[in-house]
Every structure is written in C-alpha cells, then in structure tokens.
Design a protein around this motif. Structure first.
Motif, short mmCIF file in Angstrom:
data_model
loop_
_atom_site.label_atom_id
_atom_site.label_comp_id
_atom_site.label_asym_id
_atom_site.label_seq_id
_atom_site.Cartn_x
_atom_site.Cartn_y
_atom_site.Cartn_z
N LEU A 1 0.84 -1.20 0.00
CA LEU A 1 0.00 0.00 0.00
C LEU A 1 0.87 1.25 0.00
N PHE A 2 0.41 2.25 -0.72
CA PHE A 2 1.11 3.54 -0.75
C PHE A 2 0.13 4.66 -0.38
N PRO A 3 0.13 5.08 0.90
CA PRO A 3 -0.70 6.22 1.30
C PRO A 3 -0.11 7.55 0.85
N THR A 4 1.16 7.52 0.43
CA THR A 4 1.82 8.69 -0.14
C THR A 4 2.46 8.25 -1.45
N PHE A 5 3.33 9.07 -2.03
CA PHE A 5 3.87 8.75 -3.35
C PHE A 5 4.39 7.31 -3.42
N ALA A 6 4.07 6.63 -4.51
CA ALA A 6 4.52 5.27 -4.73
C ALA A 6 5.93 5.27 -5.32
N SER A 7 6.54 4.10 -5.33
CA SER A 7 7.88 3.92 -5.90
C SER A 7 7.84 2.95 -7.07
N SER A 8 8.72 3.19 -8.03
CA SER A 8 8.94 2.27 -9.14
C SER A 8 10.45 2.12 -9.28
N HIS A 9 10.90 1.38 -10.28
CA HIS A 9 12.35 1.24 -10.47
C HIS A 9 12.99 2.57 -10.87
N PHE B 1 11.44 5.71 -10.19
CA PHE B 1 11.11 6.74 -9.20
C PHE B 1 11.06 6.08 -7.83
N VAL B 2 12.08 6.34 -7.01
CA VAL B 2 12.15 5.76 -5.67
C VAL B 2 11.85 6.86 -4.66
N PHE B 3 10.74 6.73 -3.96
CA PHE B 3 10.26 7.79 -3.09
C PHE B 3 11.28 8.19 -2.03
N LEU B 4 11.93 7.20 -1.39
CA LEU B 4 12.88 7.54 -0.33
C LEU B 4 14.02 8.40 -0.85
N ILE B 5 14.52 8.09 -2.03
CA ILE B 5 15.61 8.89 -2.62
C ILE B 5 15.12 10.31 -2.90
N LYS B 6 13.91 10.44 -3.43
CA LYS B 6 13.35 11.76 -3.70
C LYS B 6 13.14 12.54 -2.40
N LEU B 7 12.80 11.83 -1.33
CA LEU B 7 12.61 12.50 -0.05
C LEU B 7 13.93 13.04 0.48
N PHE B 8 15.01 12.29 0.29
CA PHE B 8 16.34 12.80 0.65
C PHE B 8 16.65 14.06 -0.15
N GLU B 9 16.38 14.03 -1.43
CA GLU B 9 16.65 15.19 -2.28
C GLU B 9 15.85 16.40 -1.83
N GLN B 10 14.66 16.16 -1.28
CA GLN B 10 13.80 17.26 -0.84
C GLN B 10 14.45 18.06 0.29
N VAL B 11 15.25 17.39 1.12
CA VAL B 11 15.93 18.11 2.21
C VAL B 11 17.37 18.43 1.84
N GLY B 12 17.70 18.33 0.55
CA GLY B 12 19.03 18.68 0.09
C GLY B 12 20.09 17.70 0.50
N ALA B 13 19.69 16.43 0.67
CA ALA B 13 20.63 15.40 1.09
C ALA B 13 20.66 14.28 0.07
N ARG B 14 21.47 13.28 0.33
CA ARG B 14 21.49 12.09 -0.51
C ARG B 14 21.67 10.86 0.38
#
Length: 416
Positions: free
Chosen positions: A143-151, A153-166
């Motif tokens: 289940l994805f109550p927030t953005f889903a991930s694919s090969h 688009f990986v949500f966790l990586i995008k979330l890191f980028e959102q705070v200027g991190a990796r």
C-alpha cells in the motif's frame, strides 16, 4: 483471538469462499485511516480481515468489523519531530528495520493455525510484510498512502533530495541498517537481501489517482492508483454548517505535525470580524484553551470528521498530507497548503504544479498571507484545476477498485 467490535451486514456480499486477509500498515493515523473504508467493504463482502494495530487504534479499526491483532509498535510511539535534516533522514531505514524486528514475531505467532491468503503491508512495514509473505508462500500487496515507488522513481531517494541530502551508504546509520537487516532476515531464514531491494511489490495499491503521482510515466500495471477510499456512510456528528450561509474555511494540520498552537491561534485571529466561518480541528497535541479567546466566527474542535465539513467548505487550510489533500479534492474544495515536513512539501509542490491551490511556506505564513490565499482560493484557475483532479479521483475507482485489487491478489495463488 480478539472479537470483532461490530457485525457488518453481508446480505449482498459477493458469493464464493471468503478470503483471510492480513492488513498490516504502519499503525499511525495517516497510514491506517485511508485503509478503513476498504476494510469495511472487504468484511461486508464476507472476507475475514485480520488487522494488526496498536491498542490506541484498536477501537477505530475494530469498528470496521475486522479482527484486531494488537501488538506493540516502536514507530507509533515515536512521532517525527520538527527537524528533518540529513541525520534524521539517514535514520529512516534503520527505524523501519527495528519496527520489523519488534513486530514480525507477534504477527507470525497469531497465524499459528495457518497463514492468511494475502499479506497487505505498506511502504514502511514492507520489511515484515515481505518476510512474512515469503515465509508463508503467500502473495503480498504493498500500500502507498503517499507517493509510490517504481524502479525509476524511488520515493525515499526523492525524499532525501527534498531536504538537500542524498542516501549515503557510508553514513554510520546505514552501516547499522545493513548489519541489523541481515540479522533480521537471517533470523527468518532469508539470506538474500535482494528481497528488500525492489522498491515495489508485484502488486501495489496507491490511495490517489495516477495523474497525481510524480514520475507517473514510469509506473506500469503493477500499480493500481485507486484514489482515496472514503466511508460511504454519513459521518456520525452533530456538526452543521452556519445558518447564515457564510463560506466555510476548514483548518487542520493532520495528525503528525499538528503540535502548532501558534499556527492555530494565528488562523483563528486571521478571520476575526470577516464574513467567513472558520472550523479549526486541532488533533491530540494542542488543547483548545491554548488558543486563548476565540472570535465569534471561529469554532474549535479537538476532533471532527472532515467528511462532515468538506461538502460545505469553500477552502481548506491543510498541511498537505496525502490523505487530507485527497479528501479535499474529492469534494472539490480548494486547498491552501502549508506543509510542515519534507513529504508534505513534495505533495504540496505537486498539487501546486497541477494548479489546484496556493502554497505557502510554513515559516513565512502570517495572517495577511493566509487571508489573501483563502480569498484567492475561489479563483477560476484553481476551480478548474480542482475539477480536473476531482474527475480523475472519481474515475480511479475508490473503494470498489481497491477491493478488486485485494481480492485478485489474494486469489493469485489461492485455490478457488
């Protein structure tokens, strides 16, 4: 096993053998509440749903007719703080593993008499969900109550980028993560961590329409974007819209970032003496008395069903959690978005890109900006964008489509 708190009407349920379904999303409101209308309908159709939840949520979950499996969850007792930096983000993977370490055994023991037909977990409980589904040789559904991930688009990586991190594999927290992950998997007879590397399951269900997904072009039919699943019954509340016909503004910060008395106080004062009726819903971490004197055109509630208010609202001031935002758009209400966390910022930016409402940074908002944004919310461009997304939500299928996905996945390897 714990008794159900209610007996649903299944007089017109689907024929055939009922399925045994394990639901195990992260036991916090933002992950549990989107699933409850789905569970109610599954039970109504004659399926046995076992829902893993904490004691705090047991009554709410039990009201669906599900059998409640009560367990202790470390994540549910440690809400996120206000600091979302590289250190906090780097600790996300290890927190997810520790959640699995603390919960898998109790869930497995509950099914000592035989495994469920399908294991339904979410993007935070996926460690335990995938381990259990593989140990039991049963299909899994993520289940994805927030953005889903694919090969791609990986949500966790995008979330890191959102705070200027990796996501740095050399970070000390990541070393702990890999060590504890291998220990956890080994304890369940799994020696290949590749099971955890796939960002999505073979079947996935997202509680928003596909047009809202970031990178939607990279998602195939493994993902079902069903939109928000909302209760069909009228909400049980005595709330009524103002008799004088004033336009209603609903204000809420959801359930995880709502410890903001100054924000609610500012919202109450912003519309004092103006021709608007303001409904504040505080949640559990702010008390009404903390707001001081309340203007005559403002009402304050600790808890109130938004489904009762939204059909009458002109605008909703929201933290832009996915569930709150989808509810507003379902009813065609323009959101004024004030995100407080990186995830909420991503959601708000996507909504703003689609043109559905104004976005204000939480560290810059004041009464004048808020009033201007609410007045702007009725602009034709916002109304048109909201109408487009509302139609997308309607076409996504909601509860009925979600039930089809669960049933289909459960029967993928289950004899008829």
């Amino acid at each position: 096993m714990p008794p159900s708190s209610s007996t649903p009407d299944i007089s017109d349920a689907a024929p055939g053998k009922g399925l045994r379904i394990l639901m195990m999303p992260l036991p916090i409101h933002g992950h549990v509440m989107p699933t409850l209308p789905l569970v109610t309908e599954l039970v109504r159709r004659g399926h046995q749903v076992v829902y893993a939840a904490t004691q705090t949520l047991a009554e709410t979950v039990g009201a669906t007719g599900a059998e409640v499996l009560i367990y202790e969850s470390p994540s549910s007792t440690n809400p996120p703080g206000d600091l979302f930096d590289t250190e906090h983000m780097s600790g996300q993977p290890i927190r997810a593993v520790r959640e699995a370490q603390a919960t898998t055994a109790s869930i497995e023991a509950y099914f000592a008499d035989g495994p469920p037909d399908v294991v339904v977990y979410d993007l935070v409980t996926f460690f335990s969900g995938r381990v259990l589904s593989r140990k039991w040789n049963r299909p899994g559904l993520e289940l994805f109550p927030t953005f889903a991930s694919s090969h791609e688009f990986v949500f966790l990586i995008k979330l890191f980028e959102q705070v200027g991190a990796r996501l740095d594999p050399r970070h000390p927290s990541m070393a702990e993560y890999f060590t504890e992950l291998m220990t956890y998997l080994g304890g369940h007879g799994i020696d290949d961590p590749a099971l955890m590397n796939d960002p999505a399951e073979d079947a996935n269900l997202a509680f928003f329409p596909k047009m809202f997904q970031l990178g939607s072009e990279s998602f195939d039919d493994r993902h079902a974007f069903v939109g928000p699943c909302l209760e069909r019954a009228e909400p049980e509340t005595s709330w009524t819209p103002p008799a004088d016909g004033r336009p209603v503004v609903l204000v809420s910060l959801g359930t995880t970032t709502n410890e903001q008395p100054d924000f609610f106080r500012m919202c109450a004062r912003a519309f004092e003496g103006l021709p608007w009726h303001v409904v504040l819903t505080l949640g559990s971490r702010v008390r009404p008395e903390e707001l001081g004197e309340i203007p005559a055109n403002v009402e304050v509630h600790q808890w109130l069903s938004h489904l009762a208010v939204l059909p009458h609202a002109k605008a909703v001031v929201t933290q832009a959690g996915m569930g709150s935002l989808m509810q507003a758009l379902h009813f065609g209400v323009t959101p004024v978005m004030v995100p407080h966390s990186p995830e909420q910022q991503m959601i708000a930016e996507r909504a703003a890109d689609l043109g559905v409402g104004p976005l204000i940074r939480h560290d810059r908002i004041d009464a004048a900006l808020l009033r201007a944004a609410v007045r702007e919310a009725d602009a034709p461009n916002y109304r048109a964008a909201v109408a487009t997304l509302r139609e997308s939500i309607r076409e996504a299928g909601g509860v009925d489509r979600a039930v089809e996905v669960v049933e289909s996945r459960a029967r993928a390897t289950t004899p008829a």
